[in-house]
Design an enzyme around this catalytic site. Structure first.
Site, mmCIF file in Angstrom:
data_model
loop_
_atom_site.group_PDB
_atom_site.id
_atom_site.type_symbol
_atom_site.label_atom_id
_atom_site.label_comp_id
_atom_site.label_asym_id
_atom_site.label_seq_id
_atom_site.Cartn_x
_atom_site.Cartn_y
_atom_site.Cartn_z
ATOM 1 N N GLY A 121 -7.674 20.395 19.246
ATOM 2 C CA GLY A 121 -7.295 21.896 19.167
ATOM 3 C C GLY A 121 -7.648 22.556 20.272
ATOM 4 N N GLY A 122 -7.821 21.849 21.557
ATOM 5 C CA GLY A 122 -8.321 22.711 22.712
ATOM 6 C C GLY A 122 -9.744 23.342 22.911
ATOM 7 C CG ASP B 218 0.446 0.857 4.742
ATOM 8 O OD1 ASP B 218 1.670 0.916 4.971
ATOM 9 O OD2 ASP B 218 -0.311 -0.170 4.940
ATOM 10 C CD GLN C 31 -2.832 1.269 2.552
ATOM 11 O OE1 GLN C 31 -3.324 2.256 2.687
ATOM 12 N NE2 GLN C 31 -2.992 0.132 2.905
ATOM 13 C CD GLU D 248 -1.747 2.183 8.394
ATOM 14 O OE1 GLU D 248 -1.599 2.457 7.145
ATOM 15 O OE2 GLU D 248 -1.963 3.076 9.210
HETATM 16 N N1 COA Z 1 12.143 -9.902 -9.185
HETATM 17 C C1 COA Z 1 12.844 -10.817 -8.310
HETATM 18 N N2 COA Z 1 12.718 -10.582 -6.869
HETATM 19 C C2 COA Z 1 11.864 -9.713 -6.571
HETATM 20 C C3 COA Z 1 11.135 -8.813 -7.360
HETATM 21 C C4 COA Z 1 11.383 -9.182 -8.713
HETATM 22 N N3 COA Z 1 10.713 -8.175 -9.676
HETATM 23 N N4 COA Z 1 10.127 -8.048 -6.471
HETATM 24 C C5 COA Z 1 10.540 -8.434 -5.493
HETATM 25 N N5 COA Z 1 11.462 -9.328 -5.277
HETATM 26 C C6 COA Z 1 12.116 -9.753 -4.017
HETATM 27 C C7 COA Z 1 12.933 -8.897 -3.149
HETATM 28 O O1 COA Z 1 14.119 -8.733 -3.867
HETATM 29 C C8 COA Z 1 13.056 -9.667 -1.794
HETATM 30 O O2 COA Z 1 13.861 -10.504 -1.902
HETATM 31 P P1 COA Z 1 14.952 -10.907 -0.716
HETATM 32 O O3 COA Z 1 14.177 -11.119 0.508
HETATM 33 O O4 COA Z 1 15.947 -12.254 -1.265
HETATM 34 O O5 COA Z 1 15.826 -9.785 -0.655
HETATM 35 C C9 COA Z 1 11.648 -10.405 -1.971
HETATM 36 O O6 COA Z 1 11.071 -10.391 -3.309
HETATM 37 C C10 COA Z 1 10.227 -9.999 -0.992
HETATM 38 O O7 COA Z 1 10.409 -8.463 -0.754
HETATM 39 P P2 COA Z 1 10.163 -8.083 0.808
HETATM 40 O O8 COA Z 1 10.112 -6.670 0.594
HETATM 41 O O9 COA Z 1 10.986 -8.543 1.716
HETATM 42 O O10 COA Z 1 8.604 -8.544 0.873
HETATM 43 P P3 COA Z 1 7.645 -9.125 2.179
HETATM 44 O O11 COA Z 1 6.309 -9.496 1.647
HETATM 45 O O12 COA Z 1 8.692 -10.201 2.753
HETATM 46 O O13 COA Z 1 7.685 -7.816 3.231
HETATM 47 C C11 COA Z 1 6.956 -5.802 4.001
HETATM 48 C C12 COA Z 1 6.663 -7.022 2.977
HETATM 49 C C13 COA Z 1 6.102 -4.738 3.163
HETATM 50 C C14 COA Z 1 6.760 -6.128 5.218
HETATM 51 C C15 COA Z 1 8.441 -5.180 3.379
HETATM 52 O O14 COA Z 1 8.481 -4.987 2.078
HETATM 53 C C16 COA Z 1 8.603 -3.782 4.042
HETATM 54 O O15 COA Z 1 8.677 -3.782 5.327
HETATM 55 N N6 COA Z 1 8.698 -2.786 3.363
HETATM 56 C C17 COA Z 1 9.175 -1.605 3.767
HETATM 57 C C18 COA Z 1 7.851 -0.909 4.539
HETATM 58 C C19 COA Z 1 6.629 -0.724 3.966
HETATM 59 O O16 COA Z 1 6.678 -0.127 3.031
HETATM 60 N N7 COA Z 1 5.439 -1.402 4.495
HETATM 61 C C20 COA Z 1 4.040 -1.263 4.489
HETATM 62 C C21 COA Z 1 3.737 -1.931 3.083
HETATM 63 S S1 COA Z 1 2.157 -1.457 2.905
#
Ligand code: COA
Length: 415
Positions: free
Chosen positions: A246-247, A167, A16, A138
């Site tokens: 706001g008070g 988010d 998001q 979030e």
């Molecule tokens: N081709 C190849 N690999 C890809 C890719 C693509 N096009 N797109 C994503 N990937 C890989 C990433 O490189 C990562 O690999 P790695 O773990 O080997 O480095 C993997 O997919 C997963 O990415 P990740 O961001 O760790 O996803 P997740 O589902 O485990 O975590 C979140 C999701 C949201 C918790 C995490 O991305 C995060 O903390 N983001 C920052 C904060 C944020 O935006 N949070 C709110 C989201 S609404």
């Protein structure tokens, strides 16, 4: 011409926060190229699906006006294509877990080598510090940013809010950072990094609570309902129920029909400047001059009694009726609108705040439109792309691949 026409965005975002940002830029006319893993795509395509095997509303409502290219950025051919995309784009946006892009081989240093004009924008849960490596969603941000501890009723559990301030709120900050960096680039000729932490974004929206934390050192927070009820303060800002920040004392009060309609309530603010109007409306003209009620300071000790009296009046009226009566008298009130009422409100359709979109697989659905209206660059909401819908088009037009090269990339599983 749209405000951001000519700006090309390499969109590596998912879920998001990041997609909120790139959708906003796309609404203003940027060409947003959403990169998704082949065969997988943004995880939200399959989350909370209401129609089997059709992109969820979660996905569609965050990815309008974008083009989708599938690309495995970890495969050799994928890296080659990705490098070309970095060369051709103005901005790259990502919200992966910390370090994910470095692990792909695309550190900020490498990106600058490929394209020194690139603006590289990221959302992370936390800024540098003890939690920098955490994955964040979030509600984690709402808790870590001070919102949850100050939301909810006094003496009850901390509460998260339905507004996605961690988010979507951080996505808005990121979009602002990007256009600021684009403006700066017109002078400097160089790109730069833009980083937004979700904790920072939530805290920024909670500034009145940080204000009150410091006021607390100098005595009780008189305008909090808690003070009038005689409940002592602790050493941290408490949950303040529906008090206004706001008070000016305000509360949510029942309206006619509240027994059966869970949204038959109004917010009512006893703004000092219109106190006499409030007294007249609720049938308490004697309070206008009575020293126990006439001044804001005197009323602070009697807020329960005051709001009970106002509620006796609001319970005789519908929430819209309360608004119709109070608005001409400058008494600030707000009906509690349900999502059903908002979805059916035709005036919001007319302003483009809510838009009906047609999707080839799901049919018609409602979504939020651009909340920012520019007089010379109107936003038109275009349906979200299917997974990889624009892969061939982008490989040809942006990467410069021939049909043969596209076939090789496909055969290698890079796209
Ligand atoms: N081709 C190849 N690999 C890809 C890719 C693509 N096009 N797109 C994503 N990937 C890989 C990433 O490189 C990562 O690999 P790695 O773990 O080997 O480095 C993997 O997919 C997963 O990415 P990740 O961001 O760790 O996803 P997740 O589902 O485990 O975590 C979140 C999701 C949201 C918790 C995490 O991305 C995060 O903390 N983001 C920052 C904060 C944020 O935006 N949070 C709110 C989201 S609404």
């Amino acid at each position: 011409m749209k405000a951001l026409e000519g700006v090309r965005i390499l969109d590596m975002t998912h879920v998001q926060s990041g997609p909120t940002c790139t959708q906003l830029l796309a609404w203003f006319g940027a060409d947003v190229i959403k990169v998704e893993r082949p065969g997988v795509g943004d995880a939200t395509r399959g989350q909370l699906q209401d129609i089997p095997d059709v992109d969820s509303l979660y996905f569609t409502m965050l990815n309008h006006n974008k083009r989708s290219v599938t690309l495995n950025t970890k495969a050799d051919k994928g890296k080659e294509i990705f490098t070309k995309l970095i060369e051709e784009c103005d901005v790259m946006v990502e919200n992966f877990a910390p370090g994910a892009l470095d692990r792909m081989g695309f550190s900020w240093e490498r990106i600058q080598e490929i394209n020194p004009r690139m603006i590289y924008a990221s959302v992370k849960g936390f800024g540098p510090g003890p939690y920098a490596d955490c994955k964040v969603y979030e509600n984690v941000a709402q808790c870590a940013g001070g919102s949850a501890s100050t939301t909810g009723m006094l003496g009850e559990v901390p509460m998260v809010t339905g507004a996605q301030i961690g988010d979507s709120g951080t996505g808005l900050n990121l979009a602002f950072g990007i256009v600021t960096a684009l403006f700066h680039r017109t002078h400097s000729g160089k790109g730069q990094r833009v980083e937004c932490a979700m904790q920072d974004g939530v805290l920024n929206l909670c500034r009145v609570k940080l204000r009150d934390q410091q006021r607390l050192a100098h005595g009780p927070l008189d305008e909090y309902s808690q003070a009038g009820s005689g409940v002592p303060f602790g050493d941290a800002v408490p949950r303040a129920g529906n008090d206004s920040g706001g008070g000016q004392p305000g509360r949510i009060l029942k309206c006619k029909g509240w027994e059966t309609d869970p949204d038959s309530y109004t917010y009512f603010i006893t703004q000092a400047a219109v106190w006499k109007n409030v007294c007249d409306v609720i049938g308490k003209p004697e309070w206008k001059e009575d020293p126990d009620y006439a001044t804001p300071k005197a009323r602070l000790q009697r807020l329960d009694e005051v709001f009970d009296a106002i509620e006796v009046w609001t319970m005789t009226k519908g929430k819209f009726e309360v608004m119709e009566i109070c608005n001409p008298l400058n008494i600030p009130v707000g009906p509690i609108l349900s999502m059903k009422e908002i979805a059916e409100d035709m005036s919001l359709r007319e302003t483009g705040t809510i838009v009906e979109v047609d999707h080839p697989e799901r049919g018609k659905y409602l979504t939020v439109g651009n909340p920012v209206k520019l007089s010379d660059s109107p936003s038109e909401v275009v349906r979200s792309p299917l997974l990889g819908e624009h892969t061939d088009e982008i490989l040809k037009e942006v990467v410069g691949f021939s049909d043969e090269e596209i076939k090789i990339a496909k055969d290698e599983g890079a796209v």
